[in-house]
Design an enzyme around this catalytic site. Structure first.
Site, PDB file in Angstrom:
ATOM      1  N   LYS A 191       0.906  -1.259   0.069  1.00 19.34           N
ATOM      2  CA  LYS A 191       0.038  -0.032   0.109  1.00 19.34           C
ATOM      3  C   LYS A 191       0.988   1.306  -0.144  1.00 19.34           C
ATOM      4  CE  LYS A 191      -3.788  -2.258   0.383  1.00 19.34           C
ATOM      5  NZ  LYS A 191      -4.920  -2.002  -0.973  1.00 19.34           N
ATOM      6  N   CYS A 192       0.526   2.299  -0.667  1.00 18.97           N
ATOM      7  CA  CYS A 192       1.309   3.619  -0.497  1.00 18.97           C
ATOM      8  C   CYS A 192       1.051   4.111   0.792  1.00 18.97           C
ATOM      9  CB  CYS A 192       0.286   4.476  -1.406  1.00 18.97           C
ATOM     10  SG  CYS A 192       1.025   4.536  -3.423  1.00 18.97           S
ATOM     11  N   PRO A 193       2.243   4.582   0.994  1.00 22.34           N
ATOM     12  CA  PRO A 193       3.142   5.324   0.258  1.00 22.34           C
ATOM     13  C   PRO A 193       4.457   4.246  -0.089  1.00 22.34           C
ATOM     14  CG  PRO A 193       3.651   5.986   2.526  1.00 22.34           C
ATOM     15  CD  PRO A 193       2.487   5.131   2.608  1.00 22.34           C
ATOM     16  N   ASP A 207      -1.588  -1.251  -5.920  1.00 22.54           N
ATOM     17  CA  ASP A 207      -2.596  -0.038  -5.078  1.00 22.54           C
ATOM     18  C   ASP A 207      -2.878   1.062  -5.941  1.00 22.54           C
ATOM     19  OD1 ASP A 207      -3.555   1.800  -3.456  1.00 22.54           O
ATOM     20  OD2 ASP A 207      -1.717   1.819  -2.068  1.00 22.54           O
TER      21      ASP A 207
END
Length: 81
Positions: free
Chosen positions: A20-22, A47
């Site tokens: 998942k970001c970041p 993502d």
């Protein structure tokens, strides 16, 4: 492929699928720091936020970025500025 002189180097790859970001952006940023200008980095991500975050990071830092969606992943091709 990145060209250095008359030689071509294969693109480096970061497989950030499932992150998942970041995290994809952070991994990309760290790898780009160690690469020469003109080198190519491919980032694979799943993502949906990566479609926004990675191109934005590239624009802000002078890198070229293109993307292609393949199956369930997004493939970003980044040329270091």
């Amino acid at each position: 492929m990145a060209r250095i002189g008359c030689w071509s180097l294969p693109a480096e790859i970061i497989d950030a699928r499932g992150l998942k970001c970041p995290l994809p952006v952070l991994k990309m940023e760290k790898r780009l720091e160690a690469m020469a200008s003109g080198a190519t980095l491919n980032v694979l991500a799943t993502d949906p936020m990566a479609k926004i975050d990675i191109p934005l990071f590239c624009r802000q830092n002078g890198h070229q970025c293109s993307l292609v969606t393949q199956d369930d992943a997004i493939n970003f091709s980044i040329i270091k500025g």
